[in-house]
Write a protein that holds these residues in place. Sequence first.
Motif, mmCIF file in Angstrom:
data_model
loop_
_atom_site.group_PDB
_atom_site.id
_atom_site.type_symbol
_atom_site.label_atom_id
_atom_site.label_comp_id
_atom_site.label_asym_id
_atom_site.label_seq_id
_atom_site.Cartn_x
_atom_site.Cartn_y
_atom_site.Cartn_z
ATOM 1 N N THR A 1 0.816 -1.216 0.000
ATOM 2 C CA THR A 1 0.000 0.000 0.000
ATOM 3 C C THR A 1 0.849 1.265 0.000
ATOM 4 O O THR A 1 0.320 2.344 -0.229
ATOM 5 C CB THR A 1 -0.942 0.027 1.221
ATOM 6 N N ARG A 2 2.141 1.118 0.238
ATOM 7 C CA ARG A 2 3.028 2.285 0.171
ATOM 8 C C ARG A 2 3.188 2.704 -1.284
ATOM 9 O O ARG A 2 3.073 1.897 -2.186
ATOM 10 C CB ARG A 2 4.414 1.964 0.738
ATOM 11 N N SER A 3 3.461 3.956 -1.482
ATOM 12 C CA SER A 3 3.709 4.425 -2.847
ATOM 13 C C SER A 3 5.148 4.912 -2.931
ATOM 14 O O SER A 3 5.796 5.166 -1.925
ATOM 15 C CB SER A 3 2.735 5.532 -3.224
ATOM 16 N N VAL B 1 -2.969 -3.533 -5.890
ATOM 17 C CA VAL B 1 -3.086 -2.466 -4.892
ATOM 18 C C VAL B 1 -2.353 -1.223 -5.376
ATOM 19 O O VAL B 1 -2.852 -0.101 -5.258
ATOM 20 C CB VAL B 1 -2.541 -2.940 -3.520
ATOM 21 N N SER B 2 -1.179 -1.412 -5.956
ATOM 22 C CA SER B 2 -0.408 -0.261 -6.445
ATOM 23 C C SER B 2 -1.134 0.455 -7.578
ATOM 24 O O SER B 2 -1.146 1.683 -7.635
ATOM 25 C CB SER B 2 0.964 -0.715 -6.940
ATOM 26 N N ALA C 1 10.251 2.702 -3.895
ATOM 27 C CA ALA C 1 10.534 1.519 -3.084
ATOM 28 C C ALA C 1 9.499 0.428 -3.326
ATOM 29 O O ALA C 1 9.836 -0.764 -3.330
ATOM 30 C CB ALA C 1 10.567 1.891 -1.604
ATOM 31 N N SER C 2 8.236 0.825 -3.565
ATOM 32 C CA SER C 2 7.205 -0.180 -3.800
ATOM 33 C C SER C 2 7.410 -0.886 -5.138
ATOM 34 O O SER C 2 7.114 -2.073 -5.268
ATOM 35 C CB SER C 2 5.809 0.441 -3.733
ATOM 36 N N ILE C 3 7.950 -0.186 -6.108
ATOM 37 C CA ILE C 3 8.236 -0.813 -7.408
ATOM 38 C C ILE C 3 9.306 -1.880 -7.240
ATOM 39 O O ILE C 3 9.186 -2.988 -7.771
ATOM 40 C CB ILE C 3 8.662 0.254 -8.442
ATOM 41 N N ILE C 4 10.321 -1.572 -6.481
ATOM 42 C CA ILE C 4 11.387 -2.545 -6.222
ATOM 43 C C ILE C 4 10.835 -3.733 -5.443
ATOM 44 O O ILE C 4 11.173 -4.884 -5.730
ATOM 45 C CB ILE C 4 12.565 -1.866 -5.492
#
Length: 132
Positions: free
Chosen positions: A68-70, A120-121, A73-76
């Motif tokens: 749920t973070r954007s 979610v992203s 870092a979330s892509i990695i």
Amino acid sequence: MVARIPLLLIPFLLFNLGLSGVLGADDVFIRSLFSVEMMSGGTWTMQWGDLLVLIALLILFVEIMKSTRSGSASIIDHLLSTVVFVAFLVEFLMVAGAATSLFFMLMIIALIDVLAGFSVSIRTAGRDINIG
């Protein structure tokens, strides 16, 4: 950097430790962990493999919360989770000892992590777009 390590790597490594005999001889995952006599007269038995699936499901919950973070870092995180799923898939197809229902369930949990993370992203990214 530690937050970027996919946590579903833990059940993957635990399975492989059990498969290699490090955790014990024979098939450690079908050994009984404990048994409980139920009021119905039946006996509920928890095996090591059941515990491993339970651990994987709890980790899946944490991984979905992490998704749920954007940000970059979330892509990695998503890419590394995909790598873990591919490792599960390759081992399932290529290693005879991994051709078990337990490993298949762990692999599906890793797939759900990948799909849920991207879903979610995408949903949160759609909400971040402002039409001006």
